[in-house]
Design a protein around this motif. Structure first.
Motif, PDB file in Angstrom:
ATOM      1  N   TYR A  68     -61.714 -84.856  12.927  1.00  9.16           N
ATOM      2  CA  TYR A  68     -60.438 -85.235  13.550  1.00  9.16           C
ATOM      3  C   TYR A  68     -60.431 -84.912  15.043  1.00  9.16           C
ATOM      4  CZ  TYR A  68     -55.427 -85.559  14.389  1.00  9.16           C
ATOM      5  OH  TYR A  68     -54.186 -85.910  14.892  1.00  9.16           O
ATOM      6  N   TYR A  69     -60.986 -83.759  15.418  1.00  9.51           N
ATOM      7  CA  TYR A  69     -60.953 -83.327  16.817  1.00  9.51           C
ATOM      8  C   TYR A  69     -62.189 -83.742  17.618  1.00  9.51           C
ATOM      9  CZ  TYR A  69     -56.746 -80.654  15.898  1.00  9.51           C
ATOM     10  OH  TYR A  69     -55.454 -80.302  15.583  1.00  9.51           O
ATOM     11  N   LYS A  70     -63.104 -84.423  16.974  1.00  7.76           N
ATOM     12  CA  LYS A  70     -64.291 -84.916  17.676  1.00  7.76           C
ATOM     13  C   LYS A  70     -63.916 -86.111  18.547  1.00  7.76           C
ATOM     14  CE  LYS A  70     -69.047 -86.475  16.776  1.00  7.76           C
ATOM     15  NZ  LYS A  70     -68.987 -87.685  17.629  1.00  7.76           N
ATOM     16  N   GLU A  71     -64.488 -86.173  19.730  1.00  4.75           N
ATOM     17  CA  GLU A  71     -64.241 -87.290  20.631  1.00  4.75           C
ATOM     18  C   GLU A  71     -65.549 -88.001  20.935  1.00  4.75           C
ATOM     19  OE1 GLU A  71     -62.190 -86.009  24.114  1.00  4.75           O
ATOM     20  OE2 GLU A  71     -60.340 -85.490  23.024  1.00  4.75           O
ATOM     21  N   PRO A  72     -65.484 -89.285  21.339  1.00  2.00           N
ATOM     22  CA  PRO A  72     -66.707 -90.027  21.667  1.00  2.00           C
ATOM     23  C   PRO A  72     -67.519 -89.287  22.739  1.00  2.00           C
ATOM     24  CG  PRO A  72     -64.835 -91.513  21.535  1.00  2.00           C
ATOM     25  CD  PRO A  72     -64.283 -90.126  21.456  1.00  2.00           C
ATOM     26  N   GLY A  73     -68.793 -89.206  22.539  1.00  3.24           N
ATOM     27  CA  GLY A  73     -69.652 -88.554  23.516  1.00  3.24           C
ATOM     28  C   GLY A  73     -69.936 -87.102  23.200  1.00  3.24           C
ATOM     29  N   ASP A  74     -69.213 -86.513  22.259  1.00  6.41           N
ATOM     30  CA  ASP A  74     -69.484 -85.125  21.876  1.00  6.41           C
ATOM     31  C   ASP A  74     -70.879 -85.024  21.251  1.00  6.41           C
ATOM     32  OD1 ASP A  74     -67.004 -84.394  22.724  1.00  6.41           O
ATOM     33  OD2 ASP A  74     -66.158 -84.007  20.733  1.00  6.41           O
ATOM     34  N   ASP A  75     -71.677 -84.117  21.754  1.00  2.00           N
ATOM     35  CA  ASP A  75     -73.006 -83.924  21.185  1.00  2.00           C
ATOM     36  C   ASP A  75     -73.156 -82.525  20.592  1.00  2.00           C
ATOM     37  OD1 ASP A  75     -72.999 -82.443  23.481  1.00  2.00           O
ATOM     38  OD2 ASP A  75     -74.793 -83.352  24.351  1.00  2.00           O
ATOM     39  N   ASN A  76     -72.017 -81.806  20.478  1.00  2.00           N
ATOM     40  CA  ASN A  76     -72.064 -80.451  19.953  1.00  2.00           C
ATOM     41  C   ASN A  76     -70.739 -80.147  19.255  1.00  2.00           C
ATOM     42  OD1 ASN A  76     -72.040 -77.499  19.727  1.00  2.00           O
ATOM     43  ND2 ASN A  76     -73.795 -77.541  21.121  1.00  2.00           N
ATOM     44  N   LEU A  77     -70.837 -79.511  18.121  1.00  8.00           N
ATOM     45  CA  LEU A  77     -69.644 -79.151  17.353  1.00  8.00           C
ATOM     46  C   LEU A  77     -68.689 -78.272  18.136  1.00  8.00           C
ATOM     47  CD1 LEU A  77     -68.201 -79.142  14.562  1.00  8.00           C
ATOM     48  CD2 LEU A  77     -69.571 -77.126  13.984  1.00  8.00           C
ATOM     49  N   ILE A  78     -69.205 -77.543  19.100  1.00  5.14           N
ATOM     50  CA  ILE A  78     -68.414 -76.580  19.855  1.00  5.14           C
ATOM     51  C   ILE A  78     -67.238 -77.246  20.560  1.00  5.14           C
ATOM     52  CG2 ILE A  78     -69.548 -76.661  22.102  1.00  5.14           C
ATOM     53  CD1 ILE A  78     -68.864 -73.439  20.176  1.00  5.14           C
ATOM     54  N   TYR A  79     -67.390 -78.538  20.931  1.00  4.66           N
ATOM     55  CA  TYR A  79     -66.317 -79.227  21.640  1.00  4.66           C
ATOM     56  C   TYR A  79     -65.107 -79.460  20.720  1.00  4.66           C
ATOM     57  CZ  TYR A  79     -69.991 -80.109  25.061  1.00  4.66           C
ATOM     58  OH  TYR A  79     -71.001 -79.953  25.979  1.00  4.66           O
ATOM     59  N   ALA A  80     -65.373 -79.905  19.511  1.00  2.00           N
ATOM     60  CA  ALA A  80     -64.285 -80.130  18.554  1.00  2.00           C
ATOM     61  C   ALA A  80     -63.598 -78.818  18.217  1.00  2.00           C
ATOM     62  CB  ALA A  80     -64.829 -80.789  17.292  1.00  2.00           C
ATOM     63  N   ILE A  81     -64.391 -77.758  18.048  1.00  4.68           N
ATOM     64  CA  ILE A  81     -63.818 -76.447  17.756  1.00  4.68           C
ATOM     65  C   ILE A  81     -62.927 -75.992  18.900  1.00  4.68           C
ATOM     66  CG2 ILE A  81     -64.339 -74.008  17.342  1.00  4.68           C
ATOM     67  CD1 ILE A  81     -66.963 -74.934  16.032  1.00  4.68           C
ATOM     68  N   GLY A  82     -63.381 -76.220  20.124  1.00  4.55           N
ATOM     69  CA  GLY A  82     -62.594 -75.849  21.302  1.00  4.55           C
ATOM     70  C   GLY A  82     -61.256 -76.552  21.329  1.00  4.55           C
ATOM     71  N   ARG A  83     -61.220 -77.811  20.913  1.00  7.62           N
ATOM     72  CA  ARG A  83     -59.958 -78.564  20.926  1.00  7.62           C
ATOM     73  C   ARG A  83     -58.971 -78.051  19.875  1.00  7.62           C
ATOM     74  NH1 ARG A  83     -63.849 -82.890  21.240  1.00  7.62           N
ATOM     75  NH2 ARG A  83     -64.166 -83.395  23.443  1.00  7.62           N
ATOM     76  N   MET A  84     -59.464 -77.309  18.901  1.00  7.38           N
ATOM     77  CA  MET A  84     -58.570 -76.699  17.915  1.00  7.38           C
ATOM     78  C   MET A  84     -57.851 -75.493  18.496  1.00  7.38           C
ATOM     79  SD  MET A  84     -60.859 -76.793  14.429  1.00  7.38           S
ATOM     80  CE  MET A  84     -62.120 -78.047  14.207  1.00  7.38           C
ATOM     81  N   GLY A  85     -58.298 -74.997  19.635  1.00  9.59           N
ATOM     82  CA  GLY A  85     -57.620 -73.885  20.294  1.00  9.59           C
ATOM     83  C   GLY A  85     -57.841 -72.543  19.639  1.00  9.59           C
ATOM     84  N   THR A  86     -58.985 -72.362  18.961  1.00  8.07           N
ATOM     85  CA  THR A  86     -59.217 -71.113  18.246  1.00  8.07           C
ATOM     86  C   THR A  86     -59.405 -69.918  19.169  1.00  8.07           C
ATOM     87  OG1 THR A  86     -61.631 -71.345  18.182  1.00  8.07           O
ATOM     88  CG2 THR A  86     -60.362 -72.399  16.418  1.00  8.07           C
ATOM     89  N   GLY A  87     -59.968 -70.137  20.352  1.00  9.99           N
ATOM     90  CA  GLY A  87     -60.294 -69.031  21.247  1.00  9.99           C
ATOM     91  C   GLY A  87     -61.503 -68.250  20.757  1.00  9.99           C
ATOM     92  N   GLN A  88     -62.123 -68.706  19.673  1.00 10.50           N
ATOM     93  CA  GLN A  88     -63.290 -68.031  19.092  1.00 10.50           C
ATOM     94  C   GLN A  88     -64.347 -69.063  18.730  1.00 10.50           C
ATOM     95  OE1 GLN A  88     -62.216 -64.808  16.217  1.00 10.50           O
ATOM     96  NE2 GLN A  88     -60.175 -65.694  16.341  1.00 10.50           N
ATOM     97  N   ALA A  89     -64.625 -69.989  19.647  1.00 15.45           N
ATOM     98  CA  ALA A  89     -65.478 -71.133  19.342  1.00 15.45           C
ATOM     99  C   ALA A  89     -66.874 -70.733  18.861  1.00 15.45           C
ATOM    100  CB  ALA A  89     -65.578 -72.041  20.559  1.00 15.45           C
ATOM    101  N   GLU A  90     -67.506 -69.786  19.542  1.00 17.00           N
ATOM    102  CA  GLU A  90     -68.859 -69.394  19.159  1.00 17.00           C
ATOM    103  C   GLU A  90     -68.871 -68.742  17.780  1.00 17.00           C
ATOM    104  OE1 GLU A  90     -71.649 -70.091  20.414  1.00 17.00           O
ATOM    105  OE2 GLU A  90     -71.035 -70.977  22.333  1.00 17.00           O
ATOM    106  N   TYR A  91     -67.881 -67.911  17.518  1.00 16.78           N
ATOM    107  CA  TYR A  91     -67.773 -67.242  16.221  1.00 16.78           C
ATOM    108  C   TYR A  91     -67.542 -68.269  15.116  1.00 16.78           C
ATOM    109  CZ  TYR A  91     -65.662 -64.352  12.528  1.00 16.78           C
ATOM    110  OH  TYR A  91     -65.347 -63.764  11.337  1.00 16.78           O
ATOM    111  N   VAL A  92     -66.656 -69.220  15.363  1.00 12.95           N
ATOM    112  CA  VAL A  92     -66.373 -70.261  14.385  1.00 12.95           C
ATOM    113  C   VAL A  92     -67.626 -71.094  14.123  1.00 12.95           C
ATOM    114  CG1 VAL A  92     -65.085 -72.400  13.971  1.00 12.95           C
ATOM    115  CG2 VAL A  92     -63.910 -70.388  14.877  1.00 12.95           C
TER     116      VAL A  92
END
Length: 354
Positions: free
Chosen positions: A241-265
């Motif tokens: 759902y949070y993935k956008e065109p051009g994303d080549d890493n899961l970290i971007y979608a996680i960042g858009r979720m606003g977790t503040g813990q992207a690497e841990y997630v």
């Protein structure tokens, strides 16, 4: 003969006991209204069977959430040995006890690893651990040592988080609820979290005040969120759902979720993915896999809803592995005591020395 109690109360001291954290930080963290509402320390003390003259040892006493309640329950008799690995908190416990006129509180500074030798100076009738069981590296060894310090018929009470209870009504501040309205009012059924809500919850989110009181909604809202936590499909749907065109890493979608813990997630996802968790059903998961999945999904939901009061568990809570508490305690020489828990969001487990 004076009955002696050991009350080993370890209160969510999952923060480092090192410099950089102020006394106020510790006090605010441990006495947060959300945590207090969930733990119900007055009920715990009442359920402990405290009697005048008992000796209580509160290990991991922190700022005294349990220490001062036990000392008060003893009505000036016996003793409460309040131990902690943090000298700042030990000083606070002594100063606070003096200011309250509690002469039966004895602060005790101990080491951070294993069972400190200082405890072996006494024998006890009751041991209570609060929300620390799942952080023990070797619980069988730990409780076997504690058993040696118990008098005949001595008991252990273990308070630990209830499986899959990550959200509860006390966390639902007006800010949080408003964020839910904002987050889901436009996307509605397209959002993986929203589509998992029950009909009543969805209706209230879209039409605040619809058919429910605020308290009823908070209960439904938190129950629905908790029900999603062990769902292996949720994270994948959120990532998509949070993935956008051009994303080549899961970290971007996680960042858009606003977790503040992207690497841990991302790390949690990798560990669970390697174990094949996302292709299995919740009933087929081990206790550790389920716990990590609950943590993963919970962090993401909190990020999406921008919740101000995180009740986030950490990997430290899962060192005990898959062994059930009953099995661990049986191996350490204890039998379960069947007693109804006074708590909703924590397990209250009691065992007696064989």
């Amino acid at each position: 003969m004076t009955t002696i109690i050991l009350a080993i109360v370890i209160w969510l001291t999952a923060f480092p006991a090192c410099a950089g954290f102020t006394l106020k930080y510790f006090i605010d963290r441990q006495t947060d209204p959300v945590r207090m509402e969930a733990l119900q320390p007055d009920k715990v003390v009442a359920y402990s069977g405290v009697r005048p003259g008992m000796s209580i040892l509160d290990i991991g006493a922190g700022c005294g959430v349990f220490t001062f309640r036990y000392a008060t329950a003893l009505a000036g008799t016996g003793a409460v040995y309040a131990s902690d690995i943090n000298p700042v908190l030990i000083k606070y416990l002594g100063d606070e006890a003096k200011s309250r006129g509690l002469k039966n509180v004895i602060p005790l500074l101990v080491g951070p690893k294993g069972l400190d030798p200082a405890y072996a100076k006494y024998s006890y009738d009751l041991i209570i651990l609060s929300d620390i069981y799942d952080r023990l590296l070797d619980p069988v060894s730990y409780f076997t040592q504690l058993r040696q310090l118990l008098n005949e018929g001595g008991r252990i009470i273990i308070i630990k988080t209830t499986p899959d209870e990550y959200f509860f009504p006390g966390t639902m501040t007006p800010y949080d609820v408003n964020n839910a309205f904002v987050a889901f009012s436009a996307v509605q059924a397209r959002h993986p979290v929203f589509k998992r809500f029950r009909d009543k919850t969805r209706q209230y989110v879209l039409h605040p005040g619809y058919g429910l009181t605020a308290e009823e909604f908070h209960e439904l809202f938190s129950d629905d969120l908790n029900a999603m936590l062990p769902d292996p499909a949720l994270f994948g749907e959120l990532a998509a759902y949070y993935k956008e065109p051009g994303d080549d890493n899961l970290i971007y979608a996680i960042g858009r979720m606003g977790t503040g813990q992207a690497e841990y997630v991302k790390w949690l996802f990798g560990a669970l993915d390697e174990a094949g968790v996302f292709a299995r059903k919740p009933a087929d998961l081990s206790a550790r896999e389920r716990s990590w999945l609950v943590n993963l999904n919970g962090i993401c939901i909190r990020g999406i809803l921008k919740m101000k009061r995180p009740f986030t568990l950490t990997l430290d809570y899962y060192h005990a592995g898959d062994a059930g508490v009953d099995r661990v305690m049986a191996r350490a020489g204890f039998a379960p005591v069947n007693k109804e828990s006074p708590l909703k969001y924590f397990q209250f487990l009691e065992f007696v020395r064989k």
